[in-house]
Design a protein around this motif. Structure first.
Motif, short mmCIF file in Angstrom:
data_model
loop_
_atom_site.label_atom_id
_atom_site.label_comp_id
_atom_site.label_asym_id
_atom_site.label_seq_id
_atom_site.Cartn_x
_atom_site.Cartn_y
_atom_site.Cartn_z
N SER A 130 9.45 -3.23 -4.29
CA SER A 130 10.07 -2.08 -4.97
C SER A 130 9.00 -1.31 -5.73
N ASP A 131 9.21 -0.02 -5.78
CA ASP A 131 8.30 0.81 -6.57
C ASP A 131 9.12 1.78 -7.39
N SER A 132 8.46 2.44 -8.31
CA SER A 132 9.18 3.44 -9.10
C SER A 132 8.59 4.81 -8.81
N LEU A 171 0.85 -1.22 0.00
CA LEU A 171 0.00 0.00 0.00
C LEU A 171 0.87 1.25 0.00
N ASN A 172 1.96 1.23 0.79
CA ASN A 172 2.89 2.38 0.81
C ASN A 172 3.49 2.58 -0.58
N ALA A 173 3.87 1.45 -1.23
CA ALA A 173 4.48 1.55 -2.56
C ALA A 173 3.46 2.11 -3.56
N MET A 174 2.21 1.68 -3.42
CA MET A 174 1.19 2.19 -4.33
C MET A 174 0.96 3.69 -4.09
N ASP A 175 1.04 4.09 -2.79
CA ASP A 175 0.92 5.52 -2.48
C ASP A 175 2.06 6.30 -3.14
N ALA A 176 3.28 5.67 -3.09
CA ALA A 176 4.46 6.37 -3.59
C ALA A 176 4.42 6.58 -5.11
N VAL A 177 3.78 5.63 -5.83
CA VAL A 177 3.74 5.79 -7.30
C VAL A 177 2.52 6.62 -7.75
N THR A 191 12.84 0.73 -2.24
CA THR A 191 12.59 -0.69 -1.99
C THR A 191 12.61 -0.91 -0.49
N LEU A 192 11.57 -1.59 -0.01
CA LEU A 192 11.55 -1.96 1.42
C LEU A 192 11.70 -3.47 1.51
N TYR A 193 12.64 -3.88 2.38
CA TYR A 193 12.94 -5.31 2.48
C TYR A 193 12.57 -5.84 3.85
N HIS A 245 8.23 8.24 -5.82
CA HIS A 245 9.03 9.45 -5.52
C HIS A 245 10.24 9.17 -4.63
N GLY A 246 10.32 7.98 -4.11
CA GLY A 246 11.48 7.64 -3.27
C GLY A 246 11.38 8.28 -1.89
N ILE A 247 12.43 8.09 -1.09
CA ILE A 247 12.41 8.61 0.29
C ILE A 247 13.54 9.64 0.41
N PHE A 307 4.77 7.10 14.43
CA PHE A 307 4.10 8.37 14.06
C PHE A 307 4.88 9.20 13.05
N PHE A 308 5.87 8.59 12.38
CA PHE A 308 6.54 9.33 11.32
C PHE A 308 5.74 9.12 10.04
N THR A 309 5.23 10.22 9.50
CA THR A 309 4.46 10.11 8.25
C THR A 309 4.67 11.37 7.40
N THR A 310 4.57 11.19 6.10
CA THR A 310 4.64 12.37 5.23
C THR A 310 3.31 12.54 4.50
N LYS A 311 2.36 11.67 4.90
CA LYS A 311 1.07 11.71 4.20
C LYS A 311 0.07 12.57 4.98
N ALA A 312 -0.77 13.26 4.22
CA ALA A 312 -1.72 14.17 4.87
C ALA A 312 -2.62 13.40 5.84
N ASN A 313 -3.06 12.22 5.45
CA ASN A 313 -3.95 11.46 6.34
C ASN A 313 -3.27 10.20 6.89
N GLY A 314 -1.96 10.21 6.91
CA GLY A 314 -1.21 9.04 7.41
C GLY A 314 -1.13 9.04 8.93
N ILE A 315 -0.89 7.88 9.51
CA ILE A 315 -0.75 7.77 10.98
C ILE A 315 0.73 7.54 11.34
N GLY A 316 1.44 6.93 10.44
CA GLY A 316 2.87 6.67 10.71
C GLY A 316 3.09 5.49 11.64
N MET A 317 2.14 4.55 11.67
CA MET A 317 2.33 3.37 12.54
C MET A 317 2.54 2.09 11.72
N GLY A 318 2.30 2.17 10.41
CA GLY A 318 2.40 0.97 9.57
C GLY A 318 3.79 0.36 9.62
N LEU A 319 4.83 1.15 9.35
CA LEU A 319 6.19 0.60 9.32
C LEU A 319 6.70 0.18 10.71
N PRO A 320 6.47 1.00 11.79
CA PRO A 320 6.92 0.53 13.12
C PRO A 320 6.27 -0.80 13.50
P1 ADP Z 1 1.81 5.95 6.93
O1 ADP Z 1 1.65 5.11 5.71
O2 ADP Z 1 0.59 6.06 7.79
O3 ADP Z 1 2.47 7.28 6.68
P2 ADP Z 1 3.96 4.14 7.50
O4 ADP Z 1 4.66 3.84 8.77
O5 ADP Z 1 3.46 2.96 6.74
O6 ADP Z 1 2.83 5.15 7.86
O7 ADP Z 1 4.96 4.94 6.57
C1 ADP Z 1 5.72 6.01 7.13
C2 ADP Z 1 6.27 6.90 6.04
O8 ADP Z 1 7.28 6.22 5.32
C3 ADP Z 1 5.29 7.32 4.98
O9 ADP Z 1 4.54 8.43 5.40
C4 ADP Z 1 6.19 7.65 3.81
O10 ADP Z 1 6.69 8.96 3.93
C5 ADP Z 1 7.37 6.73 3.99
N1 ADP Z 1 7.34 5.60 3.05
C6 ADP Z 1 6.96 4.33 3.34
N2 ADP Z 1 7.07 3.55 2.22
C7 ADP Z 1 7.52 4.35 1.23
C8 ADP Z 1 7.85 4.14 -0.17
N3 ADP Z 1 7.71 2.94 -0.76
N4 ADP Z 1 8.30 5.22 -0.87
C9 ADP Z 1 8.46 6.42 -0.29
N5 ADP Z 1 8.17 6.68 1.02
C10 ADP Z 1 7.69 5.67 1.75
#
Ligand code: ADP
Length: 613
Positions: free
Chosen positions: A543-545, A511-517, A598-600, A547-549, A561-574
């Protein structure tokens, strides 16, 4: 009263006492060879004292000669004993010098008994009487010297060289104790050597008319050695007291830290443990301990693991570290953490394992609660993600439901016919069943992810798991016009894990990768899931193509709680990281060279003998 008899008897009896005491010490501790050598030397000194009285009281040259013959034997006792003492007490002498000194002295004894009258005299022609300590004693009058005299001097010379060499080496060790020993024991031996050789040489060359007196200078050596040995006894006493004190301090500190201390003696197969350790494992204070009794107290599921950890410490690197449950008499279970270190003898044979144990039941309880919280958090996060997917899932459900409706309407139409085409109706019913199953599968998948449940580990094929998650997100991906592809591993990619939790991780990454593309050119709206075994791990890369990080954000990606998305929570990756680490794996993220990220995650590969579910 004869002063000679009194003084020499006193010397002999004092020496006898010392010899007896040191022999006793050796009999109690068979490794204290210095004490045995000291006793042998002192026996020689006693012999010398008796022989000296014999020579002084001799009434004929024959009697004098007989006694002198035996003097060389008892003298050899004294010399060999002193060599042994230096060897064992100093621990610094050269072995070849020692062997040479012992060999020459024994050769001198053999020559003494086999040639002439003794080592130094071929014949005694007459005796003389001289006044000594207020009485008339016999001394040599006329004699014929033996040609073997130089052998005696050579043996004494080598003995002296050995003693000086060992003393210098001991002095060089530098500690106060070793320097004092070198001076007192080494110095007394050298002094004795010089005095004796000097006196004997003067007497046998006729320059001095007096009895042979070797036992007196030897007594000086005996006293010097006794002084050092008694200092050792005093030191041992002090060490014993220090040890007792430090043991008390250690027990106090261990008790204060709630640590139970234990020592496993591998030679005697016994365990010594503090009262605290006994209480931890439910043993009484006087109960004899051994390894099988200890293992009996453990939870049956932990027994084999602990047995293996103990065996590995003994056979391997010596480190023992484990956690186990103890089942107490009242049925209660207590968690214990134990750490130990094996000790080995000079030949590398394990002799004991020493360690500490601590009650970690509270920590385990807290860990369980934390795990519970994590599970709840993970559940909440899943619900949120499914919320995001709900519109596409509703769409996915609508398709089969719409098809079912259309097929039902068609069937009704067919049934209005007086003779309906049964084949056609059968085909319609089969379609309805197929669509119903499709809708059911979508609901099942959603339900399994939404259910509040305990973590369940099973054997999973990551290729299959990735396929399932991709088909789950497919409707959403179609709606967003993103192409999600799977590059499955050709060989085994089985891991142990919780199916729903691992699905959640992969779902989150996709889902994060789909958001990124999102918003990229259509040909760059691409997400690839790649499963690849890497040694003892299986790697899953998403892997996605997009905007990258940004580089400055890369390090913070897994922070809560680290997120760059307007409606993100930032808990998915932790949460994903917590899940993967609780599976014994690791996660990381990096930017691709040609754009996107790419997230591994890596998980330990499961044993091949099992079949994945
Ligand atoms: P959320 O999706 O709620 O923001 P996540 O913990 O899943 O929370 O992701 C944290 C942040 O990591 C995202 O807001 C985004 O900035 C960055 N991120 C995660 N995956 C990618 C990706 N594939 N490409 C670019 N940025 C990403």
């Amino acid at each position: 009263m004869s002063w000679v008899t009194v003084i020499w008897s006193m010397v002999a009896s004092a020496c006898l006492t010392l010899a007896a005491i040191n022999l006793l010490v050796w009999s109690r501790d068979r490794r204290s060879w210095a004490h045995l050598c000291f006793s042998v030397m002192v026996v020689g000194v006693i012999g010398l004292a008796i022989a000296e009285i014999g020579t002084m009281k001799a009434s004929s040259p024959e009697e004098f000669g007989r006694v002198i013959r035996w003097v060389h034997l008892v003298y050899a006792f004294g010399i060999v004993g002193s060599l042994g003492f230096v060897h064992f007490y100093f621990g610094t002498g050269r072995r070849w010098l020692l062997a040479l000194a012992v060999g020459l002295r024994l050769l001198a004894v053999v020559i003494n008994f086999t040639t002439g009258l003794n080592l130094q005299l071929r014949a005694i022609l007459s005796l003389q009487k001289v006044s000594f300590l207020g009485e008339q004693v016999s001394v040599l009058g006329d004699w014929v010297p033996s040609p073997w005299v130089p052998l005696g001097y050579l043996a004494t010379f080598v003995w002296l060289v050995y003693v000086i060499d060992a003393s210098v080496a001991l002095w060089r060790k530098g500690s106060t104790d070793s320097r004092r020993r070198a001076v007192i024991v080494g110095g007394s031996l050298v002094g004795f050597g010089v005095l004796t050789v000097g006196q004997v040489a003067m007497v046998v060359t006729g320059r001095l008319r007096m009895p042979f007196i070797v036992s007196f200078p030897f007594l000086g050596v005996v006293l010097a050695m006794t002084y050092e040995l008694s200092r050792d006894v005093l030191r041992a006493g002090q060490l014993g007291r220090d040890l007792h004190e430090s043991e008390q301090r250690m027990t106090l500190a261990a008790d204060a830290a709630s640590l139970g201390v234990w020592i496993r003696d591998l030679v005697r197969n016994e365990i010594w443990a503090t009262d605290r350790w006994r209480a931890l494992l439910g043993f009484t204070e006087s109960e004899p301990l051994e390894i099988d009794k200890f293992l009996d107290r453990l939870h049956p599921d932990d027994r084999e693991r602990v047995r293996r950890a103990l065996a590995m410490a003994i056979d391997g690197d010596g480190v023992y570290e484990t956690e186990y449950r103890v089942v107490l008499a009242n049925g209660q279970t207590r968690w214990i953490a134990s750490r130990g270190q094996a000790e080995f003898d000079g030949r590398g044979k394990p002799i004991r394992v020493t360690g500490v144990s601590i009650d970690i039941s509270n920590r385990k309880l807290a860990e369980r609660e934390l795990l519970q919280r994590h599970t709840e958090l993970a559940h909440l996060s899943r619900v949120t993600m499914l919320g995001e997917l709900s519109s596409s899932l509703a769409h996915e459900l609508n398709q089969p439901l719409g098809a079912i409706l259309r097929n039902t309407e068609a069937a009704e139409l067919f049934l209005q016919d007086p003779s309906p085409d049964l084949e056609e109706l059968r085909a319609i019913l089969a379609d309805i069943r197929h669509d119903d199953q499709r809708a059911g599968a979508v609901i099942d998948r959603m339900r399994s992810m939404l259910k509040r449940r305990e973590v369940e580990h099973s054997l999973l094929d990551l290729n299959m798991l990735a396929g399932e998650v991709i088909s789950f997100v497919q409707p959403d991906a179609d709606a967003r016009k993103v192409r999600v592809t799977l590059a499955a591993a050709s060989s085994s990619s089985s891991v142990h894990g919780d199916r729903v939790q691992l699905q959640q991780v992969l779902l989150n990454l996709i889902l994060n990768a789909m958001d990124a593309v999102n918003g990229s050119a259509p040909d760059r709206c691409l997400v690839t899931v790649c499963v690849k075994p890497l040694g003892t791990q299986v790697q899953v890369a998403v892997s996605d193509s997009g905007h990258g990080i940004p580089d400055d954000k890369l390090a913070r990606l897994f922070e809560p709680f680290f997120t760059t998305k307007a409606n993100g929570i930032g808990m998915g990756l932790p949460i994903s990281r917590t899940i993967i680490e609780s599976h014994g794996g690791s996660v990381r993220a990096e930017n691709n060279q040609n754009g996107g990220a790419t997230l591994y995650f890596m998980l330990p590969v499961a044993g091949e003998e099992e079949n994945p579910l």
